[in-house]
Structures are given as structure tokens and as C-alpha cells.
Design a protein around this motif. Structure first.
Motif, PDB file in Angstrom:
ATOM      1  N   LEU A   1       0.827  -1.204   0.000  1.00  8.86           N
ATOM      2  CA  LEU A   1       0.000   0.000   0.000  1.00  8.86           C
ATOM      3  C   LEU A   1       0.865   1.260   0.000  1.00  8.86           C
ATOM      4  O   LEU A   1       0.616   2.197  -0.767  1.00  8.86           O
ATOM      5  N   LEU A   2       1.908   1.275   0.825  1.00 10.07           N
ATOM      6  CA  LEU A   2       2.801   2.439   0.861  1.00 10.07           C
ATOM      7  C   LEU A   2       3.527   2.633  -0.467  1.00 10.07           C
ATOM      8  O   LEU A   2       3.701   3.764  -0.931  1.00 10.07           O
ATOM      9  N   GLU A   3       3.949   1.560  -1.090  1.00  7.16           N
ATOM     10  CA  GLU A   3       4.620   1.671  -2.387  1.00  7.16           C
ATOM     11  C   GLU A   3       3.661   2.139  -3.472  1.00  7.16           C
ATOM     12  O   GLU A   3       4.047   2.917  -4.347  1.00  7.16           O
ATOM     13  N   ALA A   4       2.418   1.676  -3.426  1.00 10.02           N
ATOM     14  CA  ALA A   4       1.420   2.124  -4.401  1.00 10.02           C
ATOM     15  C   ALA A   4       1.167   3.617  -4.256  1.00 10.02           C
ATOM     16  O   ALA A   4       1.050   4.337  -5.264  1.00 10.02           O
ATOM     17  N   VAL A   5       1.101   4.103  -3.029  1.00 11.38           N
ATOM     18  CA  VAL A   5       0.912   5.542  -2.803  1.00 11.38           C
ATOM     19  C   VAL A   5       2.116   6.323  -3.323  1.00 11.38           C
ATOM     20  O   VAL A   5       1.964   7.361  -3.987  1.00 11.38           O
ATOM     21  N   ALA A   6       3.320   5.830  -3.054  1.00 10.05           N
ATOM     22  CA  ALA A   6       4.525   6.531  -3.502  1.00 10.05           C
ATOM     23  C   ALA A   6       4.621   6.569  -5.024  1.00 10.05           C
ATOM     24  O   ALA A   6       4.937   7.616  -5.620  1.00 10.05           O
ATOM     25  N   VAL A   7       4.338   5.454  -5.684  1.00  8.43           N
ATOM     26  CA  VAL A   7       4.408   5.418  -7.153  1.00  8.43           C
ATOM     27  C   VAL A   7       3.306   6.274  -7.758  1.00  8.43           C
ATOM     28  O   VAL A   7       3.539   6.992  -8.743  1.00  8.43           O
ATOM     29  N   THR A   8       2.116   6.256  -7.179  1.00  9.58           N
ATOM     30  CA  THR A   8       1.024   7.096  -7.675  1.00  9.58           C
ATOM     31  C   THR A   8       1.373   8.571  -7.541  1.00  9.58           C
ATOM     32  O   THR A   8       1.119   9.356  -8.464  1.00  9.58           O
TER      33      THR A   8
ATOM     34  N   GLY B   1       4.388   9.830  -7.537  1.00  7.61           N
ATOM     35  CA  GLY B   1       5.412  10.109  -8.544  1.00  7.61           C
ATOM     36  C   GLY B   1       4.837  10.251  -9.939  1.00  7.61           C
ATOM     37  O   GLY B   1       5.231  11.132 -10.707  1.00  7.61           O
ATOM     38  N   LEU B   2       3.885   9.391 -10.284  1.00  9.51           N
ATOM     39  CA  LEU B   2       3.240   9.495 -11.592  1.00  9.51           C
ATOM     40  C   LEU B   2       2.424  10.770 -11.709  1.00  9.51           C
ATOM     41  O   LEU B   2       2.386  11.404 -12.771  1.00  9.51           O
ATOM     42  N   TYR B   3       1.784  11.174 -10.616  1.00  7.13           N
ATOM     43  CA  TYR B   3       1.011  12.416 -10.614  1.00  7.13           C
ATOM     44  C   TYR B   3       1.929  13.615 -10.845  1.00  7.13           C
ATOM     45  O   TYR B   3       1.620  14.494 -11.650  1.00  7.13           O
ATOM     46  N   VAL B   4       3.053  13.644 -10.156  1.00  7.18           N
ATOM     47  CA  VAL B   4       3.999  14.749 -10.328  1.00  7.18           C
ATOM     48  C   VAL B   4       4.536  14.769 -11.757  1.00  7.18           C
ATOM     49  O   VAL B   4       4.665  15.832 -12.370  1.00  7.18           O
ATOM     50  N   ALA B   5       4.833  13.604 -12.316  1.00  4.43           N
ATOM     51  CA  ALA B   5       5.320  13.547 -13.701  1.00  4.43           C
ATOM     52  C   ALA B   5       4.242  13.998 -14.679  1.00  4.43           C
ATOM     53  O   ALA B   5       4.531  14.689 -15.664  1.00  4.43           O
ATOM     54  N   ALA B   6       2.996  13.642 -14.420  1.00  3.33           N
ATOM     55  CA  ALA B   6       1.909  14.063 -15.310  1.00  3.33           C
ATOM     56  C   ALA B   6       1.704  15.568 -15.240  1.00  3.33           C
ATOM     57  O   ALA B   6       1.470  16.223 -16.267  1.00  3.33           O
ATOM     58  N   ILE B   7       1.793  16.143 -14.050  1.00  5.33           N
ATOM     59  CA  ILE B   7       1.651  17.596 -13.910  1.00  5.33           C
ATOM     60  C   ILE B   7       2.823  18.305 -14.589  1.00  5.33           C
ATOM     61  O   ILE B   7       2.645  19.338 -15.235  1.00  5.33           O
ATOM     62  N   ALA B   8       4.023  17.743 -14.485  1.00  4.42           N
ATOM     63  CA  ALA B   8       5.179  18.358 -15.137  1.00  4.42           C
ATOM     64  C   ALA B   8       5.057  18.284 -16.656  1.00  4.42           C
ATOM     65  O   ALA B   8       5.505  19.186 -17.366  1.00  4.42           O
ATOM     66  N   ALA B   9       4.455  17.223 -17.161  1.00  3.88           N
ATOM     67  CA  ALA B   9       4.318  17.074 -18.606  1.00  3.88           C
ATOM     68  C   ALA B   9       3.143  17.861 -19.168  1.00  3.88           C
ATOM     69  O   ALA B   9       3.122  18.207 -20.343  1.00  3.88           O
ATOM     70  N   TRP B  10       2.153  18.164 -18.319  1.00  6.21           N
ATOM     71  CA  TRP B  10       0.970  18.879 -18.768  1.00  6.21           C
ATOM     72  C   TRP B  10       1.275  20.358 -18.761  1.00  6.21           C
ATOM     73  O   TRP B  10       1.469  20.970 -17.720  1.00  6.21           O
ATOM     74  N   ASP B  11       1.331  20.939 -19.938  1.00  5.82           N
ATOM     75  CA  ASP B  11       1.723  22.337 -20.062  1.00  5.82           C
ATOM     76  C   ASP B  11       0.679  23.052 -20.908  1.00  5.82           C
ATOM     77  O   ASP B  11       0.525  22.762 -22.087  1.00  5.82           O
ATOM     78  N   THR B  12      -0.026  23.992 -20.301  1.00  3.56           N
ATOM     79  CA  THR B  12      -1.057  24.721 -21.039  1.00  3.56           C
ATOM     80  C   THR B  12      -0.475  25.866 -21.854  1.00  3.56           C
ATOM     81  O   THR B  12      -1.082  26.311 -22.810  1.00  3.56           O
TER      82      THR B  12
ATOM     83  N   LEU C   1      10.943  10.247 -14.723  1.00  2.00           N
ATOM     84  CA  LEU C   1       9.981   9.193 -14.400  1.00  2.00           C
ATOM     85  C   LEU C   1      10.649   7.819 -14.389  1.00  2.00           C
ATOM     86  O   LEU C   1      10.422   7.015 -13.475  1.00  2.00           O
ATOM     87  N   LEU C   2      11.491   7.550 -15.370  1.00  2.01           N
ATOM     88  CA  LEU C   2      12.191   6.265 -15.417  1.00  2.01           C
ATOM     89  C   LEU C   2      13.147   6.096 -14.247  1.00  2.01           C
ATOM     90  O   LEU C   2      13.222   5.022 -13.645  1.00  2.01           O
ATOM     91  N   VAL C   3      13.875   7.146 -13.911  1.00  3.83           N
ATOM     92  CA  VAL C   3      14.797   7.067 -12.774  1.00  3.83           C
ATOM     93  C   VAL C   3      14.027   6.820 -11.481  1.00  3.83           C
ATOM     94  O   VAL C   3      14.438   6.007 -10.645  1.00  3.83           O
ATOM     95  N   GLY C   4      12.894   7.482 -11.315  1.00  8.65           N
ATOM     96  CA  GLY C   4      12.070   7.270 -10.130  1.00  8.65           C
ATOM     97  C   GLY C   4      11.562   5.837 -10.026  1.00  8.65           C
ATOM     98  O   GLY C   4      11.591   5.234  -8.949  1.00  8.65           O
ATOM     99  N   LEU C   5      11.095   5.288 -11.141  1.00 10.55           N
ATOM    100  CA  LEU C   5      10.609   3.901 -11.125  1.00 10.55           C
ATOM    101  C   LEU C   5      11.737   2.917 -10.853  1.00 10.55           C
ATOM    102  O   LEU C   5      11.560   1.935 -10.119  1.00 10.55           O
ATOM    103  N   LEU C   6      12.901   3.170 -11.416  1.00  6.95           N
ATOM    104  CA  LEU C   6      14.029   2.263 -11.178  1.00  6.95           C
ATOM    105  C   LEU C   6      14.514   2.341  -9.736  1.00  6.95           C
ATOM    106  O   LEU C   6      14.880   1.315  -9.148  1.00  6.95           O
ATOM    107  N   LEU C   7      14.516   3.526  -9.144  1.00  5.11           N
ATOM    108  CA  LEU C   7      14.883   3.642  -7.726  1.00  5.11           C
ATOM    109  C   LEU C   7      13.868   2.940  -6.831  1.00  5.11           C
ATOM    110  O   LEU C   7      14.244   2.285  -5.846  1.00  5.11           O
ATOM    111  N   ALA C   8      12.595   3.047  -7.172  1.00  4.61           N
ATOM    112  CA  ALA C   8      11.570   2.334  -6.404  1.00  4.61           C
ATOM    113  C   ALA C   8      11.750   0.822  -6.553  1.00  4.61           C
ATOM    114  O   ALA C   8      11.566   0.077  -5.581  1.00  4.61           O
ATOM    115  N   ALA C   9      12.130   0.355  -7.734  1.00  8.97           N
ATOM    116  CA  ALA C   9      12.360  -1.075  -7.936  1.00  8.97           C
ATOM    117  C   ALA C   9      13.555  -1.561  -7.121  1.00  8.97           C
ATOM    118  O   ALA C   9      13.515  -2.645  -6.531  1.00  8.97           O
ATOM    119  N   VAL C  10      14.614  -0.759  -7.059  1.00  8.90           N
ATOM    120  CA  VAL C  10      15.777  -1.134  -6.249  1.00  8.90           C
ATOM    121  C   VAL C  10      15.398  -1.196  -4.771  1.00  8.90           C
ATOM    122  O   VAL C  10      15.790  -2.127  -4.052  1.00  8.90           O
TER     123      VAL C  10
END
Length: 147
Positions: free
Chosen positions: A31-38, A40-51, A65-74
């Protein structure tokens, strides 16, 4: 033949964690990992969304985003290894599956964004061409386009 040494009074043999505690720990960590990954994905989506159209480079967002996912996997791989060493097999297996899912997600994102990662940013070009090449000969201006 060697004989086992007698244990002190009240000392118990180490058998690992209780199975209920093991399952509860596995669920809590997942549950904690799901919250952390979610998050991270939210922050990446906000960074990519540019009006406005002048935001971050898409390659930068994908790489972060890839570095974050790989660090979470480690981190989950380390937790999985420690769980197996502490004789908590449910937590170890669940964390190994979460690690595999994170690596598969990172591979999928890298595959989907391979076009963005391989592109070079084009150098800015000026619309001004100068006078060279606009006229066909050194003669009158009637030979020039628009003239």
C-alpha cells in the motif's frame, strides 16, 4: 558426535515472523509503495501537462519518471531480500512481485517513449534567407520571387 548446546531458560528458537504479521507487513508495504508510485506518476503528469506550450522538455520528464521507477524497484528489491533473510516469505514474495511490476512498467514507459528519447532538439532557424539565392541572376528584380 557433537551435541547441541542447551539453551538458556526462557530462550526461544528463532523461527521467523508470525504468518499474520508477515501478511500484514506485505499488505502495508504494498500500500505504501502504491501511494509513492502514484504520487510520482502524478507529479510527472503535472510536469508534462503544459497549457502554455513552453514547459519542460518531454525527454526530461520521461527520464525523471524512469529514474524514479528504477529507484523504487531497487528499494523493493532490497526490502524483498531483507524479508527473506528475516524469514518472512510472504513479504519477500510480494515485494519481489512489486519489483518485477515496477521494472516492467519502466520498460513499458521506455519503449513507448523511445521516439522522444532519441530525438535531438532542432536548432532554432531564422526565417531570414538574405539576398543570396532569391534571385536567379544578377539582373533585374523581375527574376526574384515576389519582385
Amino acid at each position: 558426535m557433537t551435541r547441541p548446546t542447551p539453551r538458556a531458560r526462557g530462550e526461544r528458537e528463532r523461527t521467523g515472523s508470525h504468518w499474520i504479521a508477515d501478511i500484514a507487513r506485505a499488505l502495508l508495504l504494498t500500500l505504501l509503495e502504491a501511494v509513492a508510485v502514484t504520487a510520482g506518476l502524478y507529479v510527472a503528469a503535472i510536469a508534462a501537462w503544459d497549457t502554455q506550450g513552453g514547459g519542460d522538455d518531454p525527454r526530461t520528464v520521461v527520464i525523471v519518471l524512469l529514474v524514479g521507477l528504477l529507484l523504487a524497484a531497487v528499494a523493493t528489491a532490497v526490502v524483498s531480500g531483507r524479508a527473506f533473510r528475516r524469514r518472512a516469505p510472504v513479504t519477500g514474495c510480494v515485494q519481489a512481485l512489486v519489483c518485477a511490476a515496477l521494472l516492467a512498467g519502466a520498460a513499458g514507459i521506455a519503449y513507448q517513449s523511445r521516439d522522444h528519447l532519441g530525438q535531438q532538439t532542432p536548432a532554432p532557424s531564422s526565417p531570414y534567407r538574405g539576398t543570396y539565392g532569391q534571385c536567379f541572376s544578377g539582373g533585374d528584380s523581375h527574376e526574384c520571387p515576389g519582385g
